[in-house]
Design a protein around this motif. Structure first.
Motif, short mmCIF file in Angstrom:
data_model
loop_
_atom_site.label_atom_id
_atom_site.label_comp_id
_atom_site.label_asym_id
_atom_site.label_seq_id
_atom_site.Cartn_x
_atom_site.Cartn_y
_atom_site.Cartn_z
N ILE A 165 3.17 -4.24 7.35
CA ILE A 165 3.86 -4.75 6.16
C ILE A 165 4.36 -3.54 5.36
CG2 ILE A 165 3.58 -6.04 4.01
CD1 ILE A 165 1.22 -7.51 5.43
N THR A 166 5.64 -3.57 4.96
CA THR A 166 6.20 -2.46 4.21
C THR A 166 6.57 -2.81 2.77
OG1 THR A 166 8.41 -2.95 5.09
CG2 THR A 166 7.06 -1.34 6.30
N SER A 167 6.61 -4.09 2.45
CA SER A 167 6.89 -4.50 1.07
C SER A 167 6.53 -5.97 0.91
CB SER A 167 8.37 -4.29 0.70
OG SER A 167 9.21 -5.07 1.53
N GLU B 65 5.51 5.69 0.74
CA GLU B 65 4.70 6.64 -0.01
C GLU B 65 3.90 5.91 -1.09
OE1 GLU B 65 4.24 9.97 0.39
OE2 GLU B 65 5.38 9.72 2.26
N PRO B 66 2.73 6.44 -1.46
CA PRO B 66 1.96 5.82 -2.55
C PRO B 66 2.75 5.80 -3.86
CG PRO B 66 0.63 7.44 -1.36
CD PRO B 66 2.04 7.61 -0.88
N THR B 67 2.63 4.71 -4.60
CA THR B 67 3.33 4.58 -5.88
C THR B 67 2.37 4.55 -7.07
OG1 THR B 67 3.27 2.16 -5.92
CG2 THR B 67 5.10 3.21 -4.73
N GLY B 68 1.08 4.40 -6.78
CA GLY B 68 0.10 4.21 -7.85
C GLY B 68 -0.18 2.75 -8.13
N ALA B 69 0.66 1.86 -7.57
CA ALA B 69 0.46 0.42 -7.68
C ALA B 69 0.72 -0.18 -6.31
CB ALA B 69 1.39 -0.19 -8.73
N ASP B 70 -0.26 -0.01 -5.43
CA ASP B 70 -0.08 -0.37 -4.02
C ASP B 70 -1.14 -1.36 -3.55
OD1 ASP B 70 2.09 1.67 -3.26
OD2 ASP B 70 0.54 2.95 -4.12
N LYS B 71 -0.89 -1.86 -2.37
CA LYS B 71 -1.79 -2.82 -1.75
C LYS B 71 -1.92 -2.45 -0.27
CE LYS B 71 -1.28 -7.01 -3.17
NZ LYS B 71 -0.67 -8.34 -3.39
N THR B 72 -3.12 -2.62 0.27
CA THR B 72 -3.36 -2.38 1.70
C THR B 72 -3.87 -3.67 2.32
OG1 THR B 72 -3.79 -0.01 1.48
CG2 THR B 72 -4.75 -1.12 3.38
N THR B 73 -3.28 -4.05 3.44
CA THR B 73 -3.68 -5.28 4.15
C THR B 73 -4.28 -4.91 5.49
OG1 THR B 73 -1.93 -6.57 3.07
CG2 THR B 73 -2.84 -7.46 5.11
N TYR C 17 1.58 -0.65 1.01
CA TYR C 17 2.92 -0.88 0.51
C TYR C 17 2.89 -1.16 -0.99
CZ TYR C 17 0.95 -5.48 1.38
OH TYR C 17 0.11 -6.56 1.40
N PRO C 18 4.01 -1.01 -1.69
CA PRO C 18 4.02 -1.23 -3.14
C PRO C 18 3.76 -2.69 -3.49
CG PRO C 18 5.97 0.00 -2.43
CD PRO C 18 5.30 -0.52 -1.19
N ARG C 19 2.99 -2.90 -4.55
CA ARG C 19 2.76 -4.25 -5.06
C ARG C 19 4.03 -4.76 -5.74
NH1 ARG C 19 -3.16 -5.28 -7.54
NH2 ARG C 19 -1.97 -7.07 -8.32
#
Length: 302
Positions: A69-71, A181-189, A266-268
């Protein structure tokens, strides 16, 4: 995306890109097309705020050739009761819609269409397309307004969802490659498979997150389909694999699980940043590494 035009997936896709969209009949067909290279990426529903996870997506992502998942996209969901022009609400005896749409409008249907039988089909837009046929055996579709307009149907009732704040989450899926790239507001599945079914097996998995201050935004058990009673856990966690606390969590899971399927960082969509407790920030991890290097007489890391 799912076909035909006018699905909620189609609407979600249009919020992120104007690129040409190719519709497919099912989630599995979309993901198979991504795996084969037939398409570059696919958007599929993965979670609804009322009904929870979309099992077709969760199970297909967990098995088969790897995808990431990328977004993600969050789409508020609103439903209408769509009919052929000239149809009165008293004429509605047979209704067609998607299973999730039915679940989200069940109370309204019971209260307003007690005489109607609801049939669940492949998509809300497909339901509208079916009702638009003059020879259709269905009198009405529960769908999005855009689908009703697209197929020339009248809206007998609008905003019929039992929960007016319902939201569906969609994910963009691609073949494995460079991660965002990490954004500071990310999610990992990810999907975690127990090494063996025993007392505390789930606790073994959850401890890997808790001991590193990683919050979960979703966890669901799904059957592995290999043996009765054999389950895996589909998980969304706050953070990015590029961050030390998530990297450590994944390493821990790799040690205690039979298999861990990484499905992307990916970014939330809501851009909500996690609240990271003292001791778990990137700076805290870096300071701890420098301390160890110093104890071992190594050149301190930057």
């Amino acid at each position: 995306m799912l076909r035909p035009e006018g699905t909620f997936t189609h609407q979600a896709l249009r919020t992120v890109t104007d690129a040409d969209a190719r519709p497919f009949a099912s989630v599995q067909a979309v993901l198979n097309a991504v795996r084969s290279g037939e398409i570059e990426a696919g958007l599929v529903p993965i979670e609804n705020s009322v009904e929870g996870g979309v099992t077709a997506t969760l199970d297909n992502l967990a098995s088969g050739e790897p995808l990431v998942i990328t977004s993600e996209v969050l789409l508020p969901v609103a439903f209408v009761l769509a009919v052929r022009p000239g149809t009165a609400i008293s004429d509605v005896r047979r209704v067609i819609t998607h299973p999730h749409a039915h679940a989200q409008t069940r109370d309204w249907v019971i209260a307003n269409l007690p005489q109607a039988v609801v049939t669940e089909g492949g998509s809300t837009a497909g339901a509208a397309e079916e009702v638009a046929r003059e020879d259709s055996r269905f009198d009405a579709a529960i769908c999005a307004r855009v689908a009703a307009d697209l197929y020339g149907l009248d809206c007998l009732a609008t905003d019929i969802a039992d929960n007016p704040d319902a939201v569906t989450r969609f994910v963009m899926v691609r073949r494995p490659g460079a991660l965002p790239e990490p954004t500071g507001a990310d999610k990992t599945t990810l999907v975690a498979y127990m090494f063996a079914d025993h007392s505390g097996a789930l606790l073994d998995i959850l401890q890997q997150f808790a001991m590193r201050g990683v919050n979960l935004t979703r966890i669901e058990s799904r059957p592995t389909k290999k043996a009765f009673g054999d389950y895996c856990f589909s998980i969304d966690a706050e953070g990015h694999i590029g961050e030390p606390r998530l990297r450590g969590t994944l390493k821990g899971l790799h040690r205690v699980c039979r298999t861990v399927t990484f499905l992307g960082s990916y970014p939330r969509a809501d851009k909500v940043e996690p609240k990271i407790a003292r001791g778990f920030t990137d700076a805290d991890y870096a300071a701890a590494e420098r301390w160890i290097d110093d104890l071992m007489g190594r050149e301190p890391r930057a």
